[in-house]
Scaffold this motif. Structure first.
Motif, PDB file in Angstrom:
ATOM      1  N   GLY A 279     -28.537 -25.554 -69.534  1.00 47.60           N
ATOM      2  CA  GLY A 279     -30.100 -25.542 -69.856  1.00 47.60           C
ATOM      3  C   GLY A 279     -30.588 -24.897 -70.763  1.00 47.60           C
ATOM      4  O   GLY A 279     -29.918 -24.839 -71.944  1.00 47.60           O
ATOM      5  N   LEU A 280     -31.870 -25.119 -71.190  1.00 46.46           N
ATOM      6  CA  LEU A 280     -32.736 -24.690 -72.363  1.00 46.46           C
ATOM      7  C   LEU A 280     -33.585 -23.875 -72.030  1.00 46.46           C
ATOM      8  O   LEU A 280     -34.366 -24.053 -71.170  1.00 46.46           O
ATOM      9  CB  LEU A 280     -32.853 -26.167 -73.173  1.00 46.46           C
ATOM     10  CG  LEU A 280     -33.667 -27.048 -72.659  1.00 46.46           C
ATOM     11  CD1 LEU A 280     -35.039 -26.740 -72.484  1.00 46.46           C
ATOM     12  CD2 LEU A 280     -33.348 -28.297 -73.285  1.00 46.46           C
ATOM     13  N   ILE A 281     -34.487 -23.260 -73.195  1.00 44.32           N
ATOM     14  CA  ILE A 281     -35.531 -22.557 -73.075  1.00 44.32           C
ATOM     15  C   ILE A 281     -36.463 -23.296 -74.267  1.00 44.32           C
ATOM     16  O   ILE A 281     -36.187 -22.989 -75.438  1.00 44.32           O
ATOM     17  CB  ILE A 281     -35.573 -20.999 -72.988  1.00 44.32           C
ATOM     18  CG1 ILE A 281     -34.852 -20.551 -72.048  1.00 44.32           C
ATOM     19  CG2 ILE A 281     -36.846 -20.610 -73.459  1.00 44.32           C
ATOM     20  CD1 ILE A 281     -34.838 -19.037 -71.938  1.00 44.32           C
TER      21      ILE A 281
ATOM     22  N   SER B 257     -28.245 -15.010 -73.889  1.00 44.34           N
ATOM     23  CA  SER B 257     -26.786 -15.225 -73.806  1.00 44.34           C
ATOM     24  C   SER B 257     -26.365 -16.730 -73.869  1.00 44.34           C
ATOM     25  O   SER B 257     -27.051 -17.288 -73.085  1.00 44.34           O
ATOM     26  CB  SER B 257     -26.276 -14.346 -72.888  1.00 44.34           C
ATOM     27  OG  SER B 257     -26.122 -14.641 -71.645  1.00 44.34           O
ATOM     28  N   VAL B 258     -25.335 -17.122 -74.647  1.00 43.67           N
ATOM     29  CA  VAL B 258     -24.683 -18.323 -74.474  1.00 43.67           C
ATOM     30  C   VAL B 258     -24.501 -18.661 -73.180  1.00 43.67           C
ATOM     31  O   VAL B 258     -24.238 -20.041 -72.923  1.00 43.67           O
ATOM     32  CB  VAL B 258     -24.029 -18.861 -75.786  1.00 43.67           C
ATOM     33  CG1 VAL B 258     -24.701 -18.543 -76.930  1.00 43.67           C
ATOM     34  CG2 VAL B 258     -22.673 -17.900 -75.485  1.00 43.67           C
ATOM     35  N   CYS B 259     -24.036 -17.867 -72.378  1.00 44.12           N
ATOM     36  CA  CYS B 259     -23.298 -18.178 -70.967  1.00 44.12           C
ATOM     37  C   CYS B 259     -23.159 -16.825 -70.372  1.00 44.12           C
ATOM     38  O   CYS B 259     -23.860 -15.646 -70.741  1.00 44.12           O
ATOM     39  CB  CYS B 259     -21.889 -18.407 -71.259  1.00 44.12           C
ATOM     40  SG  CYS B 259     -20.705 -17.003 -72.143  1.00 44.12           S
TER      41      CYS B 259
ATOM     42  N   SER C 260     -31.899 -16.025 -79.291  1.00 43.66           N
ATOM     43  CA  SER C 260     -30.628 -16.340 -78.667  1.00 43.66           C
ATOM     44  C   SER C 260     -29.527 -15.397 -79.107  1.00 43.66           C
ATOM     45  O   SER C 260     -30.068 -14.823 -80.080  1.00 43.66           O
ATOM     46  CB  SER C 260     -30.218 -17.702 -79.207  1.00 43.66           C
ATOM     47  OG  SER C 260     -28.801 -17.909 -78.581  1.00 43.66           O
ATOM     48  N   GLN C 261     -28.630 -14.908 -78.385  1.00 40.16           N
ATOM     49  CA  GLN C 261     -27.633 -14.485 -78.653  1.00 40.16           C
ATOM     50  C   GLN C 261     -26.999 -14.702 -79.986  1.00 40.16           C
ATOM     51  O   GLN C 261     -26.407 -13.821 -80.806  1.00 40.16           O
ATOM     52  CB  GLN C 261     -26.489 -14.607 -77.533  1.00 40.16           C
ATOM     53  CG  GLN C 261     -25.115 -13.398 -77.671  1.00 40.16           C
ATOM     54  CD  GLN C 261     -24.264 -13.558 -76.508  1.00 40.16           C
ATOM     55  OE1 GLN C 261     -24.055 -14.892 -76.093  1.00 40.16           O
ATOM     56  NE2 GLN C 261     -24.324 -12.567 -75.809  1.00 40.16           N
TER      57      GLN C 261
ATOM     58  N   TYR D 122     -30.297 -22.708 -76.020  1.00 35.85           N
ATOM     59  CA  TYR D 122     -29.624 -23.305 -75.092  1.00 35.85           C
ATOM     60  C   TYR D 122     -28.812 -22.013 -74.656  1.00 35.85           C
ATOM     61  O   TYR D 122     -28.288 -21.052 -75.232  1.00 35.85           O
ATOM     62  CB  TYR D 122     -28.576 -24.459 -75.663  1.00 35.85           C
ATOM     63  CG  TYR D 122     -29.414 -25.684 -76.375  1.00 35.85           C
ATOM     64  CD1 TYR D 122     -29.628 -26.440 -75.438  1.00 35.85           C
ATOM     65  CD2 TYR D 122     -29.602 -25.477 -77.629  1.00 35.85           C
ATOM     66  CE1 TYR D 122     -30.465 -27.625 -76.164  1.00 35.85           C
ATOM     67  CE2 TYR D 122     -30.358 -26.394 -78.251  1.00 35.85           C
ATOM     68  CZ  TYR D 122     -30.738 -27.476 -77.356  1.00 35.85           C
ATOM     69  OH  TYR D 122     -31.615 -28.464 -77.990  1.00 35.85           O
ATOM     70  N   PHE D 123     -28.116 -22.697 -72.949  1.00 41.84           N
ATOM     71  CA  PHE D 123     -27.306 -21.782 -72.446  1.00 41.84           C
ATOM     72  C   PHE D 123     -26.512 -22.616 -71.374  1.00 41.84           C
ATOM     73  O   PHE D 123     -26.883 -23.638 -71.129  1.00 41.84           O
ATOM     74  CB  PHE D 123     -28.040 -20.533 -71.605  1.00 41.84           C
ATOM     75  CG  PHE D 123     -29.340 -21.022 -70.900  1.00 41.84           C
ATOM     76  CD1 PHE D 123     -28.931 -21.484 -69.372  1.00 41.84           C
ATOM     77  CD2 PHE D 123     -30.522 -20.955 -71.445  1.00 41.84           C
ATOM     78  CE1 PHE D 123     -29.992 -21.938 -68.796  1.00 41.84           C
ATOM     79  CE2 PHE D 123     -31.528 -21.609 -70.605  1.00 41.84           C
ATOM     80  CZ  PHE D 123     -31.182 -22.086 -69.127  1.00 41.84           C
ATOM     81  N   GLN D 124     -25.376 -22.003 -71.084  1.00 40.01           N
ATOM     82  CA  GLN D 124     -24.654 -22.888 -70.136  1.00 40.01           C
ATOM     83  C   GLN D 124     -23.578 -21.643 -69.245  1.00 40.01           C
ATOM     84  O   GLN D 124     -23.175 -20.862 -69.827  1.00 40.01           O
ATOM     85  CB  GLN D 124     -23.639 -23.775 -70.739  1.00 40.01           C
ATOM     86  CG  GLN D 124     -22.855 -24.836 -69.972  1.00 40.01           C
ATOM     87  CD  GLN D 124     -21.871 -25.825 -70.713  1.00 40.01           C
ATOM     88  OE1 GLN D 124     -22.155 -25.868 -71.597  1.00 40.01           O
ATOM     89  NE2 GLN D 124     -20.901 -25.968 -70.064  1.00 40.01           N
TER      90      GLN D 124
END
Length: 620
Positions: free
Chosen positions: A542-544, A276-278, A499-500, A534-536
């Protein structure tokens, strides 16, 4: 003087928590103190005027009531603000609070409390508080002393002046735009002022306006497909649904028996997890709808619902929970043919998923027009209603009041039992929805998607609920895609990370429809390519990185704590071993630069911190 110190200590304590626990900007301090002083000025004016017409114990009793009412209102406002920040990452709005206030008995019942108990307790606390204020005023009231030292003219003019000042402050509050500075009362009354400022993920106005301008161009230039498959789309988003608590995806407990039957029957085309993005609903649902990471989410995005409508679909939104008052989510999706959420009715508790079943019962049979249903379920959310006949996995307890740990060593197990019961209920509700939609003809040609808006912490690392974390349990959600009847989503490739934001493009590719150019996700039918996702969540970003063979590296920075983390998710999927110190310095600097390029949704002080790290020369 003592009474003023006591009264001002309440906002001071709140501001300390607001700034240091929830990362609010320092710009919120001055306007908030100004508002509090205006409230105290109005209170002083009321007490001064009442002292002119009331005497002795009667005056003191009325004055104590006024002081208590103002104090309770301040305290309640602060509690609601902190509850909103804790559970939703936003200050609770007046509209949202009023919605739940209408359902207090149902709300308390969902938390496991009999309504009579808190009502009696509240009455007792208020009575004790009033008596305390009354006794305090009998010794420390400054108004009688002032009355003795001033003339009648001054004594009458003073409250009139204070009322005028307070009235001007109230009338001009909306024009001051203090919500953009993070002032909490303004954000509660005027939530639109927080769309680009004090939210978990702020965007600067110029940056936001550029995104909106580009989005309008895409919207006006989008051309519908003449060769689309036009399968019905059933999108089911489940609030706070973790991928690793679905037995369909390998969880030890049987939480998804209905979904597993559908897989056995051959309906399951895709069963995977995405990031998920967040870790909260507002940005997670936006990410799903508009295929955008946090830093590029538009005010009025081109959404999946809007694209389907442009391609001739009838769109229906049926939500449990309150999307009407929850920070403008209802308007994010764009114009739809029908809309329903928990705030649209008064027959059941707002977060009861039986509302969806009842709503589907009212549908007419499918008439052949391509149709989208977007459902939102609350059964797995900590505030969601658990049905009496949903089986339990053992002793359970709601963890609604927890964030960072519990003195009860059994709490992780109790929380997991409570949560898993909710997931089992999700599976039941999904089964009931699909059964009814099948009976009404909608599954003759349909794609069914089940996913989550964000994850949930259940005691891992001492954390509970959401809106505060980017660990795997907080950001990894399921993505299930099923086909019924004539629907054919195509063949799916194996992706090491998704990613989402890939959900909406995957649906459009399955339907043979053009994907808007501003969408950032990729269809999972496409061949896997080396990529970074990416996510936050607030100051954690952060990132994968899936670009290197035989590794899946997750890297993130907690900018408030100044800590960095790195994990190899292939060998350490539960993130037990931080390998940040072993990461090559050049690699770390590249990751920092990548994150700096996605940092527009960070508060300014955190963004500057990240940019400083990204610009630091790497050692060779």
């Amino acid at each position: 003087m003592l009474s003023w110190i006591i009264f001002l200590s309440i906002p001071v304590v709140f501001l300390i928590i607001y700034l240091y626990s929830f990362g609010a900007p320092a710009s919120a301090i001055e306007p908030h103190i100004c508002l509090v002083l205006n409230v105290l000025a109005a209170l002083a004016a009321v007490r001064l005027l009442s002292s002119l017409v009331l005497k002795g114990k009667i005056y003191r009793a009325v004055s104590a009531i006024a002081v208590l009412l103002v104090g309770l209102c301040l305290f309640l406002s602060y509690v609601l603000a902190l509850v909103g920040l804790k559970y939703w990452g936003r200050v609770t709005t007046v509209d949202l609070a009023s919605t739940y206030a209408k359902q207090i008995p149902e709300f308390l019942g969902a938390l496991g409390y009999h309504p009579l108990v808190p009502m009696v307790a509240s009455a007792a606390v208020i009575s004790i508080a009033w008596l305390s204020v009354y006794l305090f005023l009998s010794r420390y009231d400054w108004i009688p002393q002032l009355r003795e030292k001033t003339s009648n003219v001054v004594f009458i003019a003073l409250p009139c002046l204070l009322i005028a000042i307070a009235s001007i402050s109230v009338v001009t509050l909306s024009d001051r735009g203090w919500g953009r500075l993070g002032e909490p009362f303004s954000l509660g009354i005027f939530p639109e002022q927080g769309t680009t400022a004090m939210q978990s993920h702020p965007l600067e106005l110029l940056h936001s306006s550029r995104i909106d301008r580009d989005e309008e161009l895409v919207r006006s230039n989008y051309v519908a497909s003449k060769a689309a498959k036009n399968s019905n789309v059933i999108l089911i988003v489940v609030d706070a649904l973790r991928a690793d608590h679905l037995s369909l995806l390998g969880y030890k407990r049987k939480t998804t028996p209905n979904l597993e039957v559908l897989r056995y029957e051959g309906h399951m085309s895709l069963a995977t997890s995405v990031i998920s993005v967040c870790n909260e609903s507002s940005c997670g649902l936006r990410g799903l709808a508009s295929s955008r990471y946090l830093d590029r989410q538009a005010t009025k995005p081109v959404t999946l619902e809007e694209v389907l409508k442009k391609n001739g679909y009838r769109t229906n939104l049926i939500f449990s929970g309150d999307h009407t008052n929850f920070y403008g989510l209802k308007d994010v999706y764009g114009p739809v043919d029908s809309y329903f959420d928990g705030a649209s009715q008064t027959t059941r508790y707002i977060n009861d998923d039986r509302l969806l079943i009842n709503r589907v019962d009212e549908l007419a049979r499918w008439d052949g027009v391509p149709t989208m249903f977007h459902f939102h379920l609350m059964s797995s959310h900590v505030l969601g209603s658990r049905f009496e006949d949903t089986p339990s996995f053992g002793p359970e307890q709601s963890y609604v009041g927890l964030v960072s740990g519990s003195s009860n060593s059994n709490m992780p197990e109790l929380a997991a039992n409570f949560y898993d019961r909710g997931v089992l209920q999700v599976d039941r509700v999904v089964g009931d929805l699909l059964k009814k939609l099948r009976e009404q003809g909608y599954l003759q040609n349909a794609l069914v998607i089940v996913t989550g808006d964000h994850g949930e912490s259940l005691g891992e690392r001492g954390r509970y609920v959401h809106t505060h974390s980017v660990w795997e349990e907080a950001v990894r959600v399921p993505f299930l895609l099923m086909n019924f009847g004539n629907a054919d989503p195509g063949k799916f490739e194996t992706h090491s990370i998704s990613s989402q934001i890939d959900v909406a493009p995957t649906i459009l590719r399955a339907l043979g429809m053009p994907i808007p150019s501003t969408w950032e996700g990729m269809p999972l039918q496409d061949p896997a390519v080396p990529r970074v996702v990416y996510f936050q969540q607030a100051q954690q970003i952060g990132l994968i990185d899936a670009r290197l063979p035989n590794s899946l590296l997750k890297y993130w920075i907690d900018l408030r704590e100044g800590k960095e983390f790195a994990f190899d998710l292939q060998s350490d999927p539960e993130e037990q071993k931080n390998i940040e110190s072993k990461v090559n310095d050049l690699q770390r600097q590249e990751w920092r630069r990548l994150l700096a390029n996605r940092s527009a949704a960070l508060a300014s002080e955190y963004r500057e911190n990240l940019l400083s790290r990204a610009n630091k020369p790497a050692s060779h």
